[in-house]
Design a protein around this motif. Structure first.
Motif, PDB file in Angstrom:
ATOM      1  N   ASP A 309       4.613  -1.586   2.347  1.00 30.11           N
ATOM      2  CA  ASP A 309       3.896  -0.733   1.396  1.00 30.11           C
ATOM      3  C   ASP A 309       4.698  -0.666   0.112  1.00 30.11           C
ATOM      4  OD1 ASP A 309       1.429   0.271   2.197  1.00 30.11           O
ATOM      5  OD2 ASP A 309       2.387   1.511   3.722  1.00 30.11           O
ATOM      6  N   GLY A 311       5.223   1.034  -3.184  1.00 30.58           N
ATOM      7  CA  GLY A 311       4.809   2.309  -3.767  1.00 30.58           C
ATOM      8  C   GLY A 311       4.558   2.209  -5.249  1.00 30.58           C
ATOM      9  N   PRO A 312       4.223   3.314  -5.855  1.00 30.42           N
ATOM     10  CA  PRO A 312       3.888   3.327  -7.286  1.00 30.42           C
ATOM     11  C   PRO A 312       5.014   2.785  -8.166  1.00 30.42           C
ATOM     12  CG  PRO A 312       3.322   5.405  -6.258  1.00 30.42           C
ATOM     13  CD  PRO A 312       4.052   4.621  -5.229  1.00 30.42           C
ATOM     14  N   THR A 315       4.384  -0.978  -8.038  1.00 36.33           N
ATOM     15  CA  THR A 315       3.104  -1.473  -8.546  1.00 36.33           C
ATOM     16  C   THR A 315       2.864  -1.052  -9.994  1.00 36.33           C
ATOM     17  OG1 THR A 315       2.013   0.475  -7.658  1.00 36.33           O
ATOM     18  CG2 THR A 315       2.052  -1.466  -6.264  1.00 36.33           C
ATOM     19  N   ARG A 319      -1.128   3.895  -7.497  1.00 39.70           N
ATOM     20  CA  ARG A 319      -1.380   3.703  -6.074  1.00 39.70           C
ATOM     21  C   ARG A 319      -0.361   2.744  -5.456  1.00 39.70           C
ATOM     22  NH1 ARG A 319      -6.103  -0.328  -6.005  1.00 39.70           N
ATOM     23  NH2 ARG A 319      -5.582  -0.128  -3.805  1.00 39.70           N
ATOM     24  N   SER A 320      -0.323   2.784  -4.118  1.00 38.35           N
ATOM     25  CA  SER A 320       0.565   1.824  -3.470  1.00 38.35           C
ATOM     26  C   SER A 320      -0.269   0.685  -2.897  1.00 38.35           C
ATOM     27  CB  SER A 320       1.387   2.480  -2.368  1.00 38.35           C
ATOM     28  OG  SER A 320       0.948   3.750  -2.075  1.00 38.35           O
TER      29      SER A 320
END
Lengths: 663, 832
Positions: A309, A311-312, A315, A319-320
């Protein structure tokens, strides 16, 4: 007597080039001491393997997924009609890789719930539980059934155990008085292919259960998994291994083979060599900070069941993203095995290439553009997306690592591996604890110190523990007890020489009948003898000039050229020698329990590809660094390594498994 | 012996001359012979009333050829009837209704009773019969009531309804099986009664003459299809057993009831005949009015078979059967059947006569050669004499040469089967099976029977000869042999175990545990254990070992197997079997089992876990246990303190001073935290010491923090680190400055710079940057962003690394002057 090494020297800004900056011509005892084995046997690494062969392709493991899916569907069909499915949290990600929600829905699964400690809300008349064979799960089911009984509600209950059922589970069902109310089934989902060359049993508890608690129940599970592979891709002709657990797995597996003999027809094996290894043969490698991209991503973000995952902060949006990390990811597959210092360069080059491809649009006529959009754009966009994610990940890693003074940390680790500046390292660890940098990091460093030094000197042992308790709470008294039992964090017995330890160990073997094995074994037999092994196998490469991480010349590159992972070195040596001949001293230092085929089967035709496909089995988990190292070895020597691990592990996971934390 | 051909197409030939040298007349003995060439049981002296020890009844069992198998002195009650079960066990039905079961070596197996009421009324007559349900027993009691059990292995007694007005024993009766219902047919004078489960009905055979008279004997065929009735006028009525059809009637000259009357039939044959035996005469009556009579030299006993009748006496054992069509065709005088011609052709061929060709031509002209071969093969199967078999087969083989595509299977199969049959017909073995019986019985059952007779070598030879799979053939027989072997009490355990392993090795399909179980049943525990050693599957060893109460060994085996489920099975078995103390002691010796059990207890029985540690004086683990419960199960502070106090005691006992001290500290801390919580109304409990002190400073409770710092001897370094961290978080810069001046910082002043910068207070950071040691100055300046001063410091130190570090922080736009300065300095140092 030794020139202090200087770190971080040179023009390269990245803080990871510890290895690159190693002082040339380091004066070391090894120069005068015995020649490390690697130099004596086999081609010397610097020859760069002139007759290098291409590694063969590995077998196709998608059949494993198909088998698992089909069996699950069959089991669901055994409970006809609508039903609610309760899935254990640990099984969710693996299940997701096998069968998605729509497949489950197709087979009358109405609602999906997570098994968690709270009352259920399901209104269905049929409940199906998909769980690991754990006692807590049985109690969970028992609570539901008994609650229904109390309210006079009648439903059908089915428990599907993955990968197998244990007697204790049935026993608990019986003790809870619901044995007759539930039906039990086994979902023989032993192996999840995480990647083309990576099979995971997804049993992280294996490590604690076997190595700490002495609970052998997973042994037969591994043996069955091995037999599954043997029947699909075998027969395995040459099986090597080291470690008590490996030996037991091997023996149980052999029995399975003998039982099923007769129904196997002679086939050309797709995998013929197997190497089994216990995690406790090599704790050192697992305790080191990972600097290969995939390992670093795992250390930083924790790869779970082959995906991560982001995370922000990665990215750069709110959103992740969940990203599947495997050979299908074109960007990732090119950088996963690279030392982190190369990754940025690679990614920016990649970005430039991508830009050029985008730029081709200009000057295209309508038709060409149409072509471009329909054929290439999607791929480019996908690649673009992945590229930006990985760049984001790199930035995030950089940020985190520099903040914690990653370089200092690596320096300490490397000193520990080489056995220099122990005092300095000890105070570094102490400061680490005092400043509450990270509970698991501190613990890891303490363990690395203990394992490399054959235990801490009593004063340090006491003071570090006291400091740790003050920082993180008294319940870690039990954590320390666990670490001592498993041999990760111990006190040097005063005046105990190596031979004294050994004679105790050998006495233990004869003492087996007396049955004092477990306790004694836990405290003694796991003396790591790292220093001696390291010397014998030449784990600390001698460096002339800078270690070129861009064009690595041995497996040490996965630790910035400072250390060849012990586990991988053992595998390399044994494969090269087709057995343990000449490694007697190393085996002795590793506490024995090695095995090899009595007569290694060698094909007359060495070109036969499958002879070079090797299944490396790690009992208790393997790290991404080890995988990268063996992938590298494979490329160099024309092997194809397939990895089977009870779970992917890392230093943090090892430490977590030892924690006795508050619930 | 040349076959006797008769009009009725029956023939009788001798099977054996009996080897038994019997002194008694058969009529003085109770006799039972099993079908399918089975053994013969004789009970001598049964009818003597005086029971003096010298004349006790003697039970003897012989093979069909009269070779004695076993004998035993009868010490039990008065026997009414003997009979054999389908699995060749002997049933001895006693007057008191008890049925004793012996195997064919006169070894007692078990007994059962035909009901309590029999005890008073006694069994008057009894019959053993075989149906698809198994072997059954029917009795007639002194109260003229019938009881029967259709399957002695699944005993369900059925008491048949009363026959109205029955005052004396019926003159004759028989058990019939129709549509899976077992019924009794009985005759009283001129009346026939049919008894089924619920009712009794009078029946009349169709077509019987009204003057036939009273029924005195009856016979049911082997397959329960036909019934024959003999009346006191000498008339024999033959019909279906359903009494719906009459097949024929025959009148003979005898009025006396025959001693025995049986059917002589053959499956799939139209012809049926009834054989009746009187003391010195044997009569074979068929459909027609003709009959054949034989004179009997001595008492004979008839045994109905599937395809004929066996007749044995003291001297001989003969077989009477209807001549099969193929044999008749071939052996009929002046037969021109293709088979007969082929046989003749072959004989001539052997004589090297050209007639062979003529005969052959004759068959071939009619295009009947394959038929001829078929006939010869079939007929060979019916022959008893190997010579005749051979000549027929030779003829078949000869004929086959002139055929293109005659499938060889039937020939090969017949040869093989005959070889097997000849082997078992040998008088030493004495199983005179016919081809048809053999086919009906199947090879598996035949092998079982050989095994029952302990003819293991022969059985194995047959398996090998017929190439049966090891699993159903050789290994099964070896297993039986081994099970027999373990009963040989004269040999030592060592010897027996060795002999068995020698012979069995790792033959697939052998279960050593089964053999061991048998040994255990015979009371040879030690032998059983030895045998189990050879069992490769631990899963098979463990249950038996548990049964034998060898739990320790079972535990070892379970552990060796690596199968933890098996270990748990044994452990929980032990838990129930042993008292707690012994149970724990046993576990202590087995670390693997102990860890497994501990794992289980951790989830299921926490108290047991504690007991386990106690038993072992494992104070360390006990201490851990208390520590664990101090935060997992105890909620109140007092409870937690108490648990920890227990832990302290245990740790001291374990000589683990470190743990004891640490735990004592924890008690102190816990109490302190409680007080803090009460005083300050903030949660403190469960924080670590570090976090507690940090929290206090964060709230400005410096006094209390100092107090804890001293009380718990927190190292200076730690205290400084945490205090500046907390102060920075509080943004209490004033206090920080005061603190920094309180004494010389044990951690230096760089951390002050760092922490200030972390909280973005450059102004404060500068203050401390000035105080750092020269070695750290460059770093400090960089941290606060004073590159210029950093450069100066680096140049002053003449440290290239530091210079590079500063350089790396320079950005072209803003810090070009600094970069220039450094580069200049570097160049200068190079020059030097």
């Amino acid at each position: 007597f030794r020139r202090k090494r200087k770190w971080g020297r040179g023009a390269v800004p990245a803080p990871f080039l510890a290895g690159a900056a190693r002082s040339p011509a380091r004066p070391r005892g090894a120069a005068a001491g015995p020649v490390p084995l690697a130099a004596g046997a086999g081609p010397s690494p610097s020859m760069a393997f002139p007759g290098r062969r291409d590694a063969p392709d590995g077998p196709d493991f998608t059949v494993l997924k198909r088998l698992a899916r089909d069996q699950l569907i069959y089991l669901l069909e055994q409970l006809p009609g609508k039903k609610d499915l309760f899935i254990e949290a640990d099984l969710m990600s693996p299940l997701d890789r096998i069968a998605n929600v729509s497949i489950l829905k197709q087979h009358d699964v109405d609602k999906l719930y997570k098994v968690e400690n709270k009352p259920i809300v399901s209104t269905s008349d049929q409940l199906c539980f998909l769980v690991r064979p754990r006692i807590t799960n049985m109690k969970y089911v028992a609570d539901i059934v008994n609650a229904d009984k109390a309210t006079g509600r009648s439903r059908k209950y089915k428990i599907i155990f993955s990968p197998q059922k244990f007697y204790t589970c049935e026993l608990v069902l019986e003790e809870e008085g619901i044995y007759g109310d539930v039906t039990c089934d086994e979902w023989a989902f032993y192996l999840l292919p995480l990647d083309d060359d990576l099979l995971s049993m997804e049993l992280p508890e294996f490590f604690r259960d076997y190595f700490l608690e002495g609970d052998q129940r997973w042994i037969s599970t591994v043996a069955r998994a091995l037999q599954l592979l043997n029947s699909l891709f075998g027969p395995f002709t040459n099986t090597y291994g080291i470690g008590r657990c490996a030996k037991m797995v091997y023996e149980v597996w052999r029995e399975l083979v003998e039982e099923s003999e007769g129904d196997s027809q002679a086939r050309r094996p797709e995998i013929s060599h197997v190497f089994l290894m216990d995690r406790d043969v090599d704790y050192v490698t697992a305790l080191c900070s990972q600097v290969v991209y995939e390992g670093l991503v795992d250390d930083t973000f924790r790869i779970k069941c082959g995906s991560v995952d982001f995370g922000p902060d990665v990215t750069s949006s709110d959103r992740s993203f969940k990203v599947l990390l495997n050979a299908q990811d074109k960007v990732f597959s090119e950088i996963r095995n690279e030392h982190f210092s190369n990754v940025f360069g690679f990614l920016s080059q990649k970005a430039r290439n991508l830009q050029t491809q985008y730029d081709r649009r200009r000057g295209m006529d309508i038709k060409q553009i149409k072509n471009f959009v329909s054929q290439e754009l999607k791929g480019l966009k996908q690649e673009h997306r992945l590229l930006s994610l990985h760049i984001g990940a790199c930035e995030s890693i950089m940020k985190k690592k520099t903040k914690q003074d990653f370089q200092e940390l690596l320096k300490t680790e490397h000193s520990l591996l080489e056995g220099f500046d122990i005092r300095e390292s000890t105070s570094y660890i102490e400061e680490h604890i005092d400043r509450q940098v990270s509970p698991s990091e501190s613990l890891r460093l303490m363990c690395l110190l203990s394992v490399t030094e054959n235990g801490l000197i009593p004063k340090d042992y006491r003071s570090l523990k006291t400091q740790y308790l003050q920082s993180y709470g008294p319940e870690h008294l039990l954590t320390f007890h666990n670490l001592k039992r498993i041999g990760l964090l111990m006190e040097q017995a005063p005046g105990e020489t190596l031979t004294a330890v050994e004679s105790k160990v050998s006495k233990l073997v004869t003492d087996r009948a007396a049955g004092k094995l477990t306790d004694a074994f836990n405290s003694l037999a796991r003396k790591s003898n790292f220093r001696g092994i390291s010397k014998k196998l030449g784990l600390i490469p001698r460096v002339d000039g800078e270690y070129n991480l861009k064009v690595p010349r041995d497996m040490a590159y996965v630790f910035s050229g400072a250390y060849v992972p012990l586990s991988c070195k053992i595998i390399e040596q044994v494969l090269e020698r087709q057995g343990w001949l000449g490694l007697e001293e190393v085996v002795r230092l590793l506490n024995g329990n090695e095995f090899a085929p009595t007569e290694p089967v060698t094909e007359e035709n060495p070109a036969r590809e499958t002879q070079r496909v090797i299944l490396a089995v790690f009992l208790g988990g393997c790290t991404f660094s080890e995988i990268s190292a063996l992938r590298f070895l494979g490329k160099e020597k024309g092997y194809k390594f397939i990895f089977l691990t009870t779970a992917i592990t890392s230093s943090a996971r090892l430490m977590d498994a030892m924690l006795e934390a508050k619930v | 012996m040349s076959p006797l051909v008769c009009l009725l197409c029956c023939r009788k030939f001798e099977l054996y001359s009996m080897a038994w040298n019997l002194k008694e007349d058969l009529r003085d003995c109770l006799v039972a012979a099993a079908p399918y060439g089975g053994p013969i049981a004789l009970l001598k002296n049964n009818f003597r009333k005086e029971k003096s020890p010298g004349s006790r009844p003697l039970l003897e069992i012989y093979s069909a050829s009269g070779v004695p198998l076993a004998s035993v002195l009868w010490k039990s009650g008065q026997v009414v009837q003997l009979g054999w079960t389908a699995s060749e066990d002997l049933l001895c039905i006693q007057e008191d209704g008890t049925v004793l079961i012996y195997n064919l070596f006169c070894e007692f197996k078990r007994h059962f009773s035909m009901g309590n009421e029999v005890l008073q009324n006694h069994v008057r007559e009894a019959k053993v019969f075989h149906t698809e349900y198994g072997t059954g027993v029917a009795i007639l009691t002194g109260a003229h009531r019938f009881s029967l059990a259709t399957n002695i292995d699944d005993l369900k007694l059925r008491r048949m309804p009363e026959v109205p007005g029955l005052q004396k024993l019926p003159s004759c009766w028989a058990v019939l099986s129709q549509d899976r219902v077992t019924i009794v047919l009985l005759a009283v004078g001129q009346d026939l009664y049919l008894l089924d489960n619920t009712s009794c009905s009078v029946v009349t055979p169709p077509g019987i003459s009204p003057h036939a008279g009273a029924y005195v004997q009856m016979a049911v065929s082997f397959n329960y299809c036909y019934l024959a009735l003999f009346t006191d006028t000498g008339s024999i009525w033959m019909g279906t057993s359903s009494l719906k059809e009459k097949l024929g009637e025959f009148s003979c000259d005898f009025r006396a009831p025959p001693r025995q009357m049986v059917w002589c039939t053959r499956p799939r044959s139209k012809q049926r005949a009834v054989v009746a035996a009187w003391d010195r005469r044997l009569l074979v009556a068929g459909n027609s009015q003709e009959c054949i009579q034989f004179v009997l030299d001595e008492d004979s006993y008839l045994v109905p078979e599937l395809d004929g009748v066996r007749i044995f006496s003291r001297a001989t054992h003969e077989f009477l059967h209807e001549i099969p069509e193929a044999s008749e065709e071939i052996f009929k005088i002046a037969s021109m059947a293709p088979g007969a011609l082929l046989l003749e052709a072959q004989r001539e061929y052997e004589k090297e006569s050209q007639k062979a060709d003529e005969y052959l031509r004759e068959i071939k002209d009619q295009n009947l050669l394959s038929e001829a071969v078929r006939q010869c093969i079939e007929a060979a199967g019916y022959e008893h004499e190997p010579e005749t078999q051979k000549s027929l087969l030779r003829a078949a083989s000869f004929g086959k040469c002139f055929l293109d595509k005659f499938p060889p299977e039937s020939f090969v199969r017949t040869c093989r089967d005959l070889r097997v049959l000849n082997a078992i017909r040998d008088y030493q073995i004495g199983i005179p099976l016919t081809f048809a019986q053999y086919k009906q019985l199947t090879i598996e059952v035949l092998l079982d029977r050989l095994v029952l007779r302990r003819l293991y070598p022969l059985a194995i030879r047959i398996c090998e000869y017929l190439r049966l799979s090891e699993f159903q053939g050789v290994s099964r027989i070896l297993a039986h042999w081994a099970c027999y072997k373990v009963q040989q009490k004269d040999k030592s355990d060592e010897e027996v175990a060795h002999a068995i392993n020698q012979k069995l090795g790792d033959t697939p399909g052998i279960s050593y545990s089964e053999i061991a179980a048998r040994a255990y049943d015979c009371g040879r525990t030690e032998l059983a254990i030895k045998l189990l050693e050879y069992e490769p599957r631990s899963g098979e060893q463990v249950p038996l070992l548990l049964k034998m109460k060898k739990s320790q060994l079972a535990l070892n085996k379970a552990i060796e197997s690596g199968d933890t489920d098996l270990v748990y099975t044994v452990v929980l078995h032990l838990k129930n079997e042993l008292n707690r103390g012994t149970f724990f002691m046993t576990l202590q010796k087995q670390p693997v089992a102990l860890s497994l059990y501990r794992q289980f207890c951790k989830h299921q029985e926490l108290e047991t876990l504690k007991d386990l540690y106690n038993q072992d004086d494992d104070h360390q683990e006990l201490g851990n246990f208390h520590v664990h419960s101090s935060y997992s199960s105890e909620k109140r502070i007092e409870g937690r303190v108490a648990a920890l106090q227990n832990a302290v005691d245990e740790y001291y006992k374990a000589k683990n001073e470190f743990a004891a001290k640490a735990t004592e500290d924890q008690i102190k801390l816990l109490r302190m935290q409680r007080r803090l919580q009460d005083d300050l109304d903030k949660p403190y409990v469960d924080y670590s010491l570090h976090d507690t002190v940090y929290g206090l400073i964060l709230d400005g409770n410096h006094k209390r923090a100092e107090h804890l710092y001293r009380d718990f001897r927190v190292p200076d370094k730690r205290f400084w680190w945490l205090k500046i961290g907390a102060l920075a978080e509080r943004e209490d810069w004033e206090e920080m400055e005061k603190f920094s001046k309180s004494k010389k910082s044990p951690i230096g002043y760089l951390p002050f710079v760092e922490i200030c910068m972390k909280h973005h207070n450059r102004h404060e950071a500068r203050k401390y940057a000035a105080r750092v040691t020269p070695e750290q100055r460059v770093k400090a300046h960089i941290l606060v962003g004073e590159l210029d001063q950093a450069a100066d410091a680096a140049i002053e130190h003449k440290n290239e690394t530091e210079m590079n570090l500063v350089l790396s922080k320079c950005t072209a736009a803003t810090d070009s002057s600094v970069a220039e300065k450094i580069n200049r300095a570097k160049a200068q140092s190079l020059k030097k």
